[in-house]
Design a protein around this motif. Structure first.
Motif, PDB file in Angstrom:
ATOM      1  N   TRP A 155       1.102  -1.001   0.261  1.00  0.00           N
ATOM      2  CA  TRP A 155      -0.037   0.010  -0.417  1.00  0.00           C
ATOM      3  C   TRP A 155       0.612   1.015   0.167  1.00  0.00           C
ATOM      4  N   GLY A 156       0.622   2.299  -0.574  1.00  0.00           N
ATOM      5  CA  GLY A 156       1.245   3.535  -0.147  1.00  0.00           C
ATOM      6  C   GLY A 156       0.333   4.917   0.619  1.00  0.00           C
ATOM      7  N   ILE A 157       0.677   5.420   0.752  1.00  0.00           N
ATOM      8  CA  ILE A 157       0.201   6.292   1.538  1.00  0.00           C
ATOM      9  C   ILE A 157      -0.406   7.404   1.973  1.00  0.00           C
ATOM     10  N   LEU A 158      -1.382   7.561   0.661  1.00  0.00           N
ATOM     11  CA  LEU A 158      -2.984   7.931   0.215  1.00  0.00           C
ATOM     12  C   LEU A 158      -3.932   6.438   1.108  1.00  0.00           C
ATOM     13  N   GLN A 159      -3.574   5.423   0.924  1.00  0.00           N
ATOM     14  CA  GLN A 159      -4.107   4.424   0.789  1.00  0.00           C
ATOM     15  C   GLN A 159      -4.097   4.514   2.373  1.00  0.00           C
ATOM     16  N   TRP A 160      -2.951   4.087   3.250  1.00  0.00           N
ATOM     17  CA  TRP A 160      -3.109   4.390   4.226  1.00  0.00           C
ATOM     18  C   TRP A 160      -3.685   5.402   4.790  1.00  0.00           C
ATOM     19  N   VAL A 161      -3.812   6.929   4.240  1.00  0.00           N
ATOM     20  CA  VAL A 161      -4.493   7.468   4.947  1.00  0.00           C
ATOM     21  C   VAL A 161      -5.676   7.703   5.293  1.00  0.00           C
ATOM     22  N   GLY A 162      -6.181   7.035   3.874  1.00  0.00           N
ATOM     23  CA  GLY A 162      -7.973   7.422   3.923  1.00  0.00           C
ATOM     24  C   GLY A 162      -8.522   5.707   4.729  1.00  0.00           C
ATOM     25  N   THR A 163      -7.333   4.400   4.760  1.00  0.00           N
ATOM     26  CA  THR A 163      -8.260   3.901   6.004  1.00  0.00           C
ATOM     27  C   THR A 163      -7.751   4.046   7.350  1.00  0.00           C
ATOM     28  N   LEU A 164      -6.517   4.776   7.804  1.00  0.00           N
ATOM     29  CA  LEU A 164      -6.898   5.327   9.027  1.00  0.00           C
ATOM     30  C   LEU A 164      -7.479   6.232   9.470  1.00  0.00           C
TER      31      LEU A 164
END
Length: 218
Positions: A155-164
């Protein structure tokens, strides 16, 4: 009519009024107890249905989780496993509260003194608030059960930001509700949105009826 006769008439009238007041007060107590018993009885079907569905859900969950822990723990998705364990555990805790409430409702008797009925209603009120707090604590795990180990590497940063963002938001909401679901907030809109229907309204109506009887006595 002389003074003595007037006094006797006044005393007789006063005695009859007091007797009538006592009879009316007792009748009010009896009628209120019957109404409270009937109102609380309307809560039984939803409590029984919820209890049965909850027992079925927890039983299936415990069987499935036990099998995973015993037979395939090393290969299992740990995010799903721990999220599901928390969810099933909190649901099991809520079921014990529901069972206690159902027993309490069945124990309410129309022959009980009003003070005893009030104590049972107070217990139902407190446990209803607590079971709702417990169930809302499940919110965060509904956002983590689908996580997997490949997320950590792919996963990239944007995916983690959205999930978190969703997980942290649900966690914050759960914590806020846990500490703010209390009787003092019953008149607030968000509270009334959560607490409505067969599990709360009959309880509040019963408490109001008993309070009216106490005011009548005074």
């Amino acid at each position: 009519m002389n003074e003595l006769e007037l006094k006797k008439l006044w005393q007789t009238t006063n005695d009859k009024l007091e007797e009538s007041f006592v009879i009316n007060k007792n009748n009010a107590d009896d009628i209120t107890q019957v109404r409270v018993h009937s109102i609380l009885g309307s809560m039984k079907p939803i409590k029984i249905f919820t209890l049965l569905i909850g027992i079925l859900w927890v039983s299936i969950g415990m069987i499935a989780l036990s099998s995973i822990y015993l037979n395939s723990f090393s290969e299992a998705n740990k995010f799903f496993l721990f999220s599901a364990s928390i969810q099933v555990g909190l649901t099991a805790m809520a079921l014990f509260v529901y069972l206690y409430q159902l027993i309490t409702i069945y124990q309410v008797d129309i022959t009980d003194p009003i003070i005893r009925t009030q104590e049972k209603l107070a217990s139902l009120k407190t446990t209803t608030l607590w079971v709702t707090r417990i169930l809302f604590l499940q919110l965060p795990v509904w956002t983590t059960f689908w996580w997997n180990e490949t997320m950590l590497t792919d996963w990239g940063i944007l995916q983690w930001v959205g999930t978190l963002f969703f997980t942290i938001s649900f966690t914050a909401i759960a914590i806020w509700l846990f500490f703010n679901i209390k009787y003092e907030n019953r008149n607030k809109k968000w509270f009334q949105l959560i607490f409505s229907g067969k599990e709360w309204t009959p309880l509040m109506k019963s408490m109001e009826l008993l309070e009216q009887v106490e005011e009548y006595k005074e």
